[in-house]
Motif scaffolding. Structure first.
Motif, PDB file in Angstrom:
ATOM      1  N   ALA A  27     -23.689 -19.086  -5.146  1.00 19.38           N
ATOM      2  CA  ALA A  27     -24.936 -18.767  -4.462  1.00 19.38           C
ATOM      3  C   ALA A  27     -25.313 -19.853  -3.460  1.00 19.38           C
ATOM      4  O   ALA A  27     -25.996 -19.589  -2.468  1.00 19.38           O
ATOM      5  CB  ALA A  27     -26.062 -18.573  -5.474  1.00 19.38           C
ATOM      6  N   ALA A  28     -24.865 -21.088  -3.713  1.00 20.63           N
ATOM      7  CA  ALA A  28     -25.134 -22.193  -2.801  1.00 20.63           C
ATOM      8  C   ALA A  28     -24.188 -22.193  -1.603  1.00 20.63           C
ATOM      9  O   ALA A  28     -24.314 -23.040  -0.712  1.00 20.63           O
ATOM     10  CB  ALA A  28     -25.025 -23.521  -3.545  1.00 20.63           C
ATOM     11  N   GLY A  29     -23.232 -21.260  -1.588  1.00 25.18           N
ATOM     12  CA  GLY A  29     -22.342 -21.125  -0.446  1.00 25.18           C
ATOM     13  C   GLY A  29     -20.978 -21.760  -0.603  1.00 25.18           C
ATOM     14  O   GLY A  29     -20.187 -21.762   0.345  1.00 25.18           O
ATOM     15  N   LEU A  30     -20.673 -22.319  -1.777  1.00 28.65           N
ATOM     16  CA  LEU A  30     -19.359 -22.904  -1.984  1.00 28.65           C
ATOM     17  C   LEU A  30     -18.298 -21.811  -2.035  1.00 28.65           C
ATOM     18  O   LEU A  30     -18.550 -20.703  -2.519  1.00 28.65           O
ATOM     19  CB  LEU A  30     -19.317 -23.728  -3.274  1.00 28.65           C
ATOM     20  N   SER A  31     -17.118 -22.134  -1.565  1.00 25.50           N
ATOM     21  CA  SER A  31     -16.021 -21.169  -1.565  1.00 25.50           C
ATOM     22  C   SER A  31     -15.495 -20.961  -2.980  1.00 25.50           C
ATOM     23  O   SER A  31     -15.771 -21.749  -3.894  1.00 25.50           O
ATOM     24  CB  SER A  31     -14.882 -21.685  -0.679  1.00 25.50           C
ATOM     25  N   VAL A  32     -14.722 -19.906  -3.141  1.00 23.44           N
ATOM     26  CA  VAL A  32     -14.082 -19.652  -4.432  1.00 23.44           C
ATOM     27  C   VAL A  32     -13.172 -20.818  -4.797  1.00 23.44           C
ATOM     28  O   VAL A  32     -13.134 -21.269  -5.946  1.00 23.44           O
ATOM     29  CB  VAL A  32     -13.287 -18.329  -4.382  1.00 23.44           C
ATOM     30  N   THR A  33     -12.432 -21.345  -3.811  1.00 27.74           N
ATOM     31  CA  THR A  33     -11.517 -22.460  -4.072  1.00 27.74           C
ATOM     32  C   THR A  33     -12.262 -23.686  -4.560  1.00 27.74           C
ATOM     33  O   THR A  33     -11.875 -24.322  -5.552  1.00 27.74           O
ATOM     34  CB  THR A  33     -10.733 -22.810  -2.797  1.00 27.74           C
ATOM     35  N   ARG A  34     -13.355 -24.038  -3.884  1.00 28.21           N
ATOM     36  CA  ARG A  34     -14.141 -25.207  -4.291  1.00 28.21           C
ATOM     37  C   ARG A  34     -14.790 -24.994  -5.662  1.00 28.21           C
ATOM     38  O   ARG A  34     -14.803 -25.901  -6.497  1.00 28.21           O
ATOM     39  CB  ARG A  34     -15.207 -25.480  -3.231  1.00 28.21           C
ATOM     40  N   SER A  35     -15.305 -23.801  -5.894  1.00 31.81           N
ATOM     41  CA  SER A  35     -15.938 -23.501  -7.177  1.00 31.81           C
ATOM     42  C   SER A  35     -14.926 -23.566  -8.312  1.00 31.81           C
ATOM     43  O   SER A  35     -15.205 -24.114  -9.380  1.00 31.81           O
ATOM     44  CB  SER A  35     -16.592 -22.110  -7.139  1.00 31.81           C
ATOM     45  N   ALA A  36     -13.740 -23.019  -8.070  1.00 38.74           N
ATOM     46  CA  ALA A  36     -12.687 -23.057  -9.090  1.00 38.74           C
ATOM     47  C   ALA A  36     -12.324 -24.490  -9.445  1.00 38.74           C
ATOM     48  O   ALA A  36     -12.159 -24.833 -10.618  1.00 38.74           O
ATOM     49  CB  ALA A  36     -11.458 -22.297  -8.599  1.00 38.74           C
TER      50      ALA A  36
ATOM     51  N   SER B 275      -6.987 -17.667  -8.497  1.00 32.05           N
ATOM     52  CA  SER B 275      -6.776 -16.411  -9.220  1.00 32.05           C
ATOM     53  C   SER B 275      -7.255 -16.520 -10.665  1.00 32.05           C
ATOM     54  O   SER B 275      -7.793 -15.550 -11.214  1.00 32.05           O
ATOM     55  CB  SER B 275      -5.296 -16.007  -9.171  1.00 32.05           C
ATOM     56  N   ALA B 276      -7.086 -17.688 -11.282  1.00 28.07           N
ATOM     57  CA  ALA B 276      -7.568 -17.876 -12.653  1.00 28.07           C
ATOM     58  C   ALA B 276      -9.093 -17.814 -12.699  1.00 28.07           C
ATOM     59  O   ALA B 276      -9.681 -17.225 -13.613  1.00 28.07           O
ATOM     60  CB  ALA B 276      -7.072 -19.208 -13.210  1.00 28.07           C
ATOM     61  N   PHE B 277      -9.729 -18.414 -11.708  1.00 29.34           N
ATOM     62  CA  PHE B 277     -11.189 -18.370 -11.632  1.00 29.34           C
ATOM     63  C   PHE B 277     -11.685 -16.947 -11.405  1.00 29.34           C
ATOM     64  O   PHE B 277     -12.642 -16.486 -12.048  1.00 29.34           O
ATOM     65  CB  PHE B 277     -11.667 -19.286 -10.506  1.00 29.34           C
ATOM     66  N   ILE B 278     -11.054 -16.223 -10.482  1.00 27.40           N
ATOM     67  CA  ILE B 278     -11.459 -14.844 -10.191  1.00 27.40           C
ATOM     68  C   ILE B 278     -11.290 -13.963 -11.423  1.00 27.40           C
ATOM     69  O   ILE B 278     -12.148 -13.126 -11.740  1.00 27.40           O
ATOM     70  CB  ILE B 278     -10.665 -14.292  -8.997  1.00 27.40           C
ATOM     71  N   ALA B 279     -10.181 -14.157 -12.153  1.00 26.97           N
ATOM     72  CA  ALA B 279      -9.944 -13.374 -13.367  1.00 26.97           C
ATOM     73  C   ALA B 279     -11.020 -13.673 -14.411  1.00 26.97           C
ATOM     74  O   ALA B 279     -11.529 -12.762 -15.094  1.00 26.97           O
ATOM     75  CB  ALA B 279      -8.557 -13.674 -13.928  1.00 26.97           C
ATOM     76  N   PHE B 280     -11.369 -14.949 -14.575  1.00 26.99           N
ATOM     77  CA  PHE B 280     -12.438 -15.342 -15.498  1.00 26.99           C
ATOM     78  C   PHE B 280     -13.756 -14.685 -15.092  1.00 26.99           C
ATOM     79  O   PHE B 280     -14.471 -14.113 -15.923  1.00 26.99           O
ATOM     80  CB  PHE B 280     -12.587 -16.861 -15.496  1.00 26.99           C
TER      81      PHE B 280
ATOM     82  N   GLN C  76     -13.795 -11.013 -15.777  1.00 26.26           N
ATOM     83  CA  GLN C  76     -13.898 -10.749 -17.221  1.00 26.26           C
ATOM     84  C   GLN C  76     -15.342 -10.920 -17.712  1.00 26.26           C
ATOM     85  O   GLN C  76     -15.817 -10.160 -18.553  1.00 26.26           O
ATOM     86  CB  GLN C  76     -12.986 -11.693 -17.989  1.00 26.26           C
ATOM     87  N   MET C  77     -16.065 -11.899 -17.159  1.00 22.61           N
ATOM     88  CA  MET C  77     -17.421 -12.195 -17.618  1.00 22.61           C
ATOM     89  C   MET C  77     -18.466 -11.252 -17.010  1.00 22.61           C
ATOM     90  O   MET C  77     -19.485 -10.967 -17.644  1.00 22.61           O
ATOM     91  CB  MET C  77     -17.783 -13.639 -17.261  1.00 22.61           C
ATOM     92  N   THR C  78     -18.224 -10.782 -15.779  1.00 18.07           N
ATOM     93  CA  THR C  78     -19.250 -10.000 -15.079  1.00 18.07           C
ATOM     94  C   THR C  78     -18.816  -8.584 -14.713  1.00 18.07           C
ATOM     95  O   THR C  78     -19.660  -7.757 -14.359  1.00 18.07           O
ATOM     96  CB  THR C  78     -19.692 -10.696 -13.782  1.00 18.07           C
ATOM     97  N   GLY C  79     -17.508  -8.329 -14.748  1.00 19.24           N
ATOM     98  CA  GLY C  79     -17.010  -7.023 -14.336  1.00 19.24           C
ATOM     99  C   GLY C  79     -16.767  -6.917 -12.843  1.00 19.24           C
ATOM    100  O   GLY C  79     -16.365  -5.856 -12.353  1.00 19.24           O
ATOM    101  N   GLU C  80     -16.981  -8.029 -12.104  1.00 16.16           N
ATOM    102  CA  GLU C  80     -16.825  -8.010 -10.652  1.00 16.16           C
ATOM    103  C   GLU C  80     -16.188  -9.298 -10.164  1.00 16.16           C
ATOM    104  O   GLU C  80     -16.212 -10.313 -10.866  1.00 16.16           O
ATOM    105  CB  GLU C  80     -18.183  -7.818  -9.964  1.00 16.16           C
ATOM    106  N   THR C  81     -15.641  -9.256  -8.952  1.00 18.45           N
ATOM    107  CA  THR C  81     -15.115 -10.478  -8.353  1.00 18.45           C
ATOM    108  C   THR C  81     -16.288 -11.357  -7.913  1.00 18.45           C
ATOM    109  O   THR C  81     -17.410 -10.857  -7.716  1.00 18.45           O
ATOM    110  CB  THR C  81     -14.253 -10.164  -7.115  1.00 18.45           C
TER     111      THR C  81
END
Length: 255
Positions: free
Chosen positions: A215-224, A233-238, A241-246
């Motif tokens: 929500a703060a604007g960090l990329s998926v790569t940085r957040s992972a 891909s591991a972060f996206i899969a997690f 699994q937790m929310t039902g969405e990417t």
């Protein structure tokens, strides 16, 4: 205008009207433990807010609204700069939206109404006209907003006092070595005090922090990377699994 500078004195329980809205900007703020006689709706218009309640923590990004019932002790911490809005409701004259603390989705219409109410003068008459309608729409939108699992229970056992809730919680065996308690004991404490396994609690912490970062604007790569995942891909899969969405779909849907 109900815009408050950080130095402005403010005691919401002294305001005559049953509804009071404020807007303000704070930098590196710690409210300390406190409570109000009124219920509080809190929204981070820009930035994110850390909320601590008795036995629970939450991180409030700009896509969520927090409800803190009257007289509930709480602490609000801001690590950077946050522009926020609050609406305070007198329980003697306004029906409370929820009985317990809650984190709900900030719907588009709710956001617009929240902004209008936050900037109304303190002497606004909420019993008639456009203002009464604004309040009614706000309450209707809250009633239909989705409740989010963003209030994370925390154990009170003194053996876990060293657990730093600002950082990624360690693996169970590492935590066991740090606190001098067996993995079995730690697991028993978490199940008793949070009704979750330690691994389940750790994953919920990661989700809480993931939503904050995204929500703060960090990329998926940085957040992972921040959350200790080996790959995007591991972060996206997690996250799926937790929310039902990417992550992207989840955050984009809330904007």
């Amino acid at each position: 205008m109900a815009w408050l500078a950080p130095s402005d004195p403010f005691d919401v329980d002294q305001i005559a009207q049953p509804v009071a809205g404020i807007a303000s900007r704070l930098v590196q703020h710690d409210s300390g433990w406190h409570s109000h006689g009124r219920g509080q709706l809190l929204f981070a218009f820009a930035g994110s807010i850390r909320i601590t309640l008795p036995g629970a923590i939450s991180i409030l990004p700009p896509i969520r609204v927090a409800w803190i019932p009257p007289c509930i002790p709480h602490r609000v911490c801001i690590r950077s700069e946050v522009e926020y809005r609050s609406i305070y409701l007198d329980p003697a004259r306004v029906v409370m939206p929820f009985a317990e603390p809650a984190i709900v989705t900030m719907l588009p219409l709710l956001r617009e109404v929240f902004e209008r109410i936050s900037f109304q003068p303190f002497d606004t008459d909420w019993s008639q006209g456009a203002e009464r309608n604004l309040l009614a729409v706000c309450m209707d939108e809250l009633a239909t907003a989705r409740h989010e699992p963003m209030l994370l229970p925390v154990p009170s056992d003194p053996r876990l006092a060293r657990l730093d809730l600002e950082e990624l919680p360690p693996e169970l065996e590492v935590l066991s070595q740090r606190v001098g308690a067996s993995a079995r004991t730690i697991t028993r404490i978490f199940r008793r005090e949070t009704r979750m396994s330690y691994q389940g609690w750790r994953q919920s912490w990661r989700l809480l922090r993931a939503v904050d970062l995204l929500a703060a604007g960090l990329s998926v790569t940085r957040s992972a990377s921040e959350l200790g995942f080996a790959s995007d891909s591991a972060f996206i899969a997690f996250f799926r699994q937790m929310t039902g969405e990417t992550p992207k779909r989840y955050i984009d849907k809330e904007k």
